[in-house]
Design a protein around this motif. Sequence first.
Motif, short mmCIF file in Angstrom:
data_model
loop_
_atom_site.label_atom_id
_atom_site.label_comp_id
_atom_site.label_asym_id
_atom_site.label_seq_id
_atom_site.Cartn_x
_atom_site.Cartn_y
_atom_site.Cartn_z
N ALA A 25 0.82 -1.21 0.00
CA ALA A 25 0.00 0.00 0.00
C ALA A 25 0.86 1.26 0.00
O ALA A 25 0.49 2.27 -0.61
CB ALA A 25 -0.94 0.00 1.20
N LEU A 26 2.02 1.21 0.66
CA LEU A 26 2.90 2.38 0.67
C LEU A 26 3.55 2.60 -0.69
O LEU A 26 3.85 3.74 -1.06
CB LEU A 26 3.95 2.25 1.77
CG LEU A 26 3.38 2.39 3.19
CD1 LEU A 26 4.45 2.07 4.23
CD2 LEU A 26 2.83 3.80 3.42
N ARG A 27 3.76 1.54 -1.47
CA ARG A 27 4.24 1.72 -2.85
C ARG A 27 3.23 2.52 -3.65
O ARG A 27 3.58 3.46 -4.37
CB ARG A 27 4.48 0.35 -3.51
CG ARG A 27 5.79 -0.29 -3.14
CD ARG A 27 6.17 -1.41 -4.11
NE ARG A 27 5.17 -2.46 -4.18
CZ ARG A 27 5.14 -3.55 -3.40
NH1 ARG A 27 6.07 -3.71 -2.48
NH2 ARG A 27 4.20 -4.45 -3.54
N ASP A 28 1.95 2.17 -3.51
CA ASP A 28 0.89 2.92 -4.20
C ASP A 28 0.85 4.37 -3.72
O ASP A 28 0.66 5.30 -4.51
CB ASP A 28 -0.48 2.27 -3.98
CG ASP A 28 -0.61 0.93 -4.67
OD1 ASP A 28 0.19 0.64 -5.59
OD2 ASP A 28 -1.50 0.15 -4.28
N LEU A 35 5.83 11.81 -5.62
CA LEU A 35 6.51 12.59 -4.58
C LEU A 35 8.00 12.29 -4.52
O LEU A 35 8.79 13.16 -4.14
CB LEU A 35 5.87 12.29 -3.22
CG LEU A 35 4.38 12.58 -3.10
CD1 LEU A 35 3.85 12.13 -1.76
CD2 LEU A 35 4.11 14.06 -3.31
N HIS A 36 8.39 11.08 -4.90
CA HIS A 36 9.80 10.70 -4.84
C HIS A 36 10.66 11.45 -5.86
O HIS A 36 11.88 11.39 -5.79
CB HIS A 36 9.94 9.18 -5.04
CG HIS A 36 9.37 8.70 -6.34
ND1 HIS A 36 8.02 8.60 -6.56
CD2 HIS A 36 9.97 8.29 -7.47
CE1 HIS A 36 7.81 8.15 -7.79
NE2 HIS A 36 8.98 7.95 -8.35
N LYS A 37 10.02 12.19 -6.76
CA LYS A 37 10.78 12.94 -7.77
C LYS A 37 11.07 14.38 -7.36
O LYS A 37 11.76 15.09 -8.08
CB LYS A 37 10.01 12.92 -9.10
CG LYS A 37 9.94 11.52 -9.69
CD LYS A 37 9.24 11.51 -11.03
CE LYS A 37 9.21 10.10 -11.59
NZ LYS A 37 8.51 10.04 -12.88
N SER A 42 12.96 13.79 0.55
CA SER A 42 13.42 12.41 0.40
C SER A 42 12.26 11.45 0.68
O SER A 42 12.05 11.03 1.81
CB SER A 42 14.57 12.14 1.37
OG SER A 42 15.04 10.83 1.22
N VAL A 43 11.51 11.16 -0.36
CA VAL A 43 10.39 10.22 -0.28
C VAL A 43 10.81 8.98 -1.06
O VAL A 43 11.26 9.09 -2.20
CB VAL A 43 9.11 10.82 -0.89
CG1 VAL A 43 7.99 9.81 -0.90
CG2 VAL A 43 8.70 12.07 -0.12
N PRO A 44 10.69 7.79 -0.46
CA PRO A 44 11.09 6.60 -1.20
C PRO A 44 10.19 6.37 -2.40
O PRO A 44 8.98 6.55 -2.33
CB PRO A 44 10.93 5.48 -0.17
CG PRO A 44 9.96 6.01 0.83
CD PRO A 44 10.16 7.50 0.87
N GLY A 45 10.80 5.99 -3.52
CA GLY A 45 10.03 5.63 -4.69
C GLY A 45 9.36 4.29 -4.48
O GLY A 45 9.73 3.52 -3.59
N TRP A 99 6.07 11.71 5.11
CA TRP A 99 5.51 11.96 3.79
C TRP A 99 4.12 11.33 3.72
O TRP A 99 3.83 10.37 4.42
CB TRP A 99 6.42 11.42 2.67
CG TRP A 99 6.60 9.94 2.69
CD1 TRP A 99 7.57 9.24 3.35
CD2 TRP A 99 5.79 8.95 2.02
NE1 TRP A 99 7.40 7.88 3.14
CE2 TRP A 99 6.32 7.68 2.32
CE3 TRP A 99 4.67 9.04 1.20
CZ2 TRP A 99 5.76 6.50 1.83
CZ3 TRP A 99 4.11 7.86 0.72
CH2 TRP A 99 4.66 6.61 1.04
N TYR A 100 3.26 11.95 2.91
CA TYR A 100 1.89 11.46 2.70
C TYR A 100 1.59 11.46 1.21
O TYR A 100 2.04 12.36 0.48
CB TYR A 100 0.85 12.39 3.35
CG TYR A 100 1.09 12.73 4.79
CD1 TYR A 100 1.16 11.74 5.76
CD2 TYR A 100 1.24 14.05 5.18
CE1 TYR A 100 1.37 12.07 7.09
CE2 TYR A 100 1.44 14.39 6.50
CZ TYR A 100 1.51 13.39 7.46
OH TYR A 100 1.72 13.72 8.76
N ARG A 101 0.77 10.52 0.78
CA ARG A 101 0.35 10.52 -0.62
C ARG A 101 -0.35 11.84 -0.94
O ARG A 101 -0.94 12.48 -0.07
CB ARG A 101 -0.53 9.31 -0.93
CG ARG A 101 -1.92 9.33 -0.32
CD ARG A 101 -2.74 8.08 -0.66
NE ARG A 101 -2.81 7.91 -2.09
CZ ARG A 101 -2.73 6.72 -2.71
NH1 ARG A 101 -2.62 5.61 -2.01
NH2 ARG A 101 -2.78 6.65 -4.02
#
Length: 196
Positions: A25-28, A35-37, A42-45, A99-101
């Motif tokens: 779910a965190l990948r989604d 956000l990782h871009k 620093s948000v994990p892709g 970080w949040y979606r």
Amino acid sequence: MWPAPVTLTGNHVVLAPLTPDHAPALRDASADGALHKLWYTSVPGPEEMEAEIERRLGLQKAGSMLPFCVMTPDETPVGMTTYMNIDTANRRVEIGSTWYRRSVQRGPLNTEAKRLLLAHAFDTLDCIAVEFRTHYMNQQSRRAIERLGAKLDGVLRSHQIGPGDAIRDTAVYSIIASEWPAVRANLTWKLEQPRC
């Protein structure tokens, strides 16, 4: 272990101990808004999520971090946050690596998550101060930290080397124990206001 893993529950958010089971779910969530871009955070892709969870859990074992999975009330994972740079001797923590979606940003979720974390830090852990750090150029994060009631302690210039060898200046904020009652009242008031 100080602080010990705990689940913090509000009306808009649930903060639960992070586990590897949260990875899909965190990948989604990370993919929502790419956000990782962003160069200044620093948000994990999506493809880095398992490694990031493992990293955070390793820091928990070392006693320097307590990672949480940020979830909506129906327990859908939408991001991560932590107590980090834990200083047990001085009863200080930093709230960070948050970080949040994109779809849950700019709503009550962040305000309530921070209120829950601050309440636990000051009321349960008896912290003398809670710190926040962000990239000097991350204006969205700085405004959010200031809206909480945190005060700017200063800027650590040329503090870190980031992706692409970009030099990071770090804005350091804090809330101290004597400020917590006013900060708590303000956050509670904000959460009671209707949102358009």
